[in-house]
Design a protein around this motif. Structure first.
Motif, PDB file in Angstrom:
ATOM      1  N   ARG A 119       0.835  -1.219   0.000  1.00  0.00           N
ATOM      2  CA  ARG A 119       0.000   0.000   0.000  1.00  0.00           C
ATOM      3  C   ARG A 119       0.864   1.261   0.000  1.00  0.00           C
ATOM      4  NH1 ARG A 119      -3.222  -2.951   3.650  1.00  0.00           N
ATOM      5  NH2 ARG A 119      -2.329  -1.844   5.425  1.00  0.00           N
ATOM      6  N   ALA A 122       2.373   1.685  -3.456  1.00  0.00           N
ATOM      7  CA  ALA A 122       1.353   2.165  -4.403  1.00  0.00           C
ATOM      8  C   ALA A 122       1.060   3.644  -4.169  1.00  0.00           C
ATOM      9  CB  ALA A 122       0.079   1.335  -4.261  1.00  0.00           C
ATOM     10  N   LYS A 123       0.935   4.040  -2.914  1.00  0.00           N
ATOM     11  CA  LYS A 123       0.655   5.439  -2.581  1.00  0.00           C
ATOM     12  C   LYS A 123       1.795   6.338  -3.039  1.00  0.00           C
ATOM     13  CE  LYS A 123       0.112   8.426   1.472  1.00  0.00           C
ATOM     14  NZ  LYS A 123       0.057   8.447   2.939  1.00  0.00           N
ATOM     15  N   ARG A 125       4.105   5.682  -5.307  1.00  0.00           N
ATOM     16  CA  ARG A 125       4.204   5.653  -6.776  1.00  0.00           C
ATOM     17  C   ARG A 125       3.178   6.613  -7.380  1.00  0.00           C
ATOM     18  NH1 ARG A 125       4.043   0.160  -8.028  1.00  0.00           N
ATOM     19  NH2 ARG A 125       6.308   0.136  -8.097  1.00  0.00           N
ATOM     20  N   LYS A 126       1.955   6.564  -6.847  1.00  0.00           N
ATOM     21  CA  LYS A 126       0.895   7.456  -7.334  1.00  0.00           C
ATOM     22  C   LYS A 126       1.281   8.913  -7.114  1.00  0.00           C
ATOM     23  CE  LYS A 126      -4.065   8.237  -6.767  1.00  0.00           C
ATOM     24  NZ  LYS A 126      -5.256   7.829  -6.036  1.00  0.00           N
ATOM     25  N   ARG A 127       1.844   9.222  -5.944  1.00  0.00           N
ATOM     26  CA  ARG A 127       2.278  10.578  -5.627  1.00  0.00           C
ATOM     27  C   ARG A 127       3.375  11.033  -6.592  1.00  0.00           C
ATOM     28  NH1 ARG A 127       3.866  11.489   0.457  1.00  0.00           N
ATOM     29  NH2 ARG A 127       1.617  11.334   0.676  1.00  0.00           N
ATOM     30  N   GLU A 128       4.312  10.137  -6.860  1.00  0.00           N
ATOM     31  CA  GLU A 128       5.412  10.480  -7.762  1.00  0.00           C
ATOM     32  C   GLU A 128       4.907  10.731  -9.185  1.00  0.00           C
ATOM     33  OE1 GLU A 128       9.338   8.254  -9.222  1.00  0.00           O
ATOM     34  OE2 GLU A 128       9.314   8.797  -7.085  1.00  0.00           O
ATOM     35  N   VAL A 129       3.998   9.895  -9.648  1.00  0.00           N
ATOM     36  CA  VAL A 129       3.440  10.074 -10.990  1.00  0.00           C
ATOM     37  C   VAL A 129       2.687  11.417 -11.058  1.00  0.00           C
ATOM     38  CG1 VAL A 129       1.654   9.221 -12.584  1.00  0.00           C
ATOM     39  CG2 VAL A 129       3.298   7.633 -11.585  1.00  0.00           C
ATOM     40  N   LYS A 130       1.931  11.713 -10.022  1.00  0.00           N
ATOM     41  CA  LYS A 130       1.185  12.970  -9.982  1.00  0.00           C
ATOM     42  C   LYS A 130       2.133  14.164 -10.021  1.00  0.00           C
ATOM     43  CE  LYS A 130      -2.104  15.580  -7.229  1.00  0.00           C
ATOM     44  NZ  LYS A 130      -2.749  15.706  -5.949  1.00  0.00           N
ATOM     45  N   ASP A 135      -1.745  17.655 -14.188  1.00  0.00           N
ATOM     46  CA  ASP A 135      -3.156  17.241 -14.203  1.00  0.00           C
ATOM     47  C   ASP A 135      -3.805  17.779 -15.468  1.00  0.00           C
ATOM     48  OD1 ASP A 135      -5.541  16.186 -13.421  1.00  0.00           O
ATOM     49  OD2 ASP A 135      -5.910  17.638 -11.810  1.00  0.00           O
TER      50      ASP A 135
END
Length: 137
Positions: A119, A122-123, A125-130, A135
């Protein structure tokens, strides 16, 4: 070009902008400061210690204390223990150590379940992609 000297620094100490950090520090170190409220003395000592630990000018401690007094003086304030910050720092540490095949090792090291590590990854990774991708909406 003249060399910057911290002793020349003056700040807006409670509306008195002609007072140097050196002057205020001498007062803070004087036994008269023992009359200061305990919380102020503790915060000042903590700031000074942290600045010293990081090799920064400890005179800044009085400026930081002044800022806290001006911003929060007279206000009852609940200060959380920082568990959320600690959790975020741990998550960042897990993310930096994550190699893709070391989830079990991280699970043992941080005393967290493998699901928790997944988790966190995943969190993060999502933050890094963002952070990398703007946006669209």
């Amino acid at each position: 070009m003249s060399e910057h000297n911290a002793a020349d620094d003056t700040g807006d100490f409670f509306g008195y902008d002609n007072v140097s950090l050196d002057d205020v520090e001498r007062i803070a170190e004087d036994e008269e400061s023992q009359r200061w409220p305990e919380a102020m003395r503790q915060i000042y000592a903590m700031f000074k210690n942290e600045l010293e630990t990081h090799g920064a000018d400890t005179k800044i401690a009085i400026a930081l204390l002044n800022r806290i007094c001006r911003e929060f003086g007279g206000v009852q304030l609940y200060l959380p223990r920082g568990r959320q910050l600690e959790a975020e720092i741990m998550n960042l540490s897990i993310w930096q150590e994550f190699k893709g095949d070391n989830v079990e090792e991280l699970s043992r090291k941080y005393d967290k379940s493998m699901q928790h590590i997944y988790r966190v990854v995943a969190k993060m990774r999502k933050r890094e992609v963002k952070n990398r991708q703007p946006d669209l909406f």
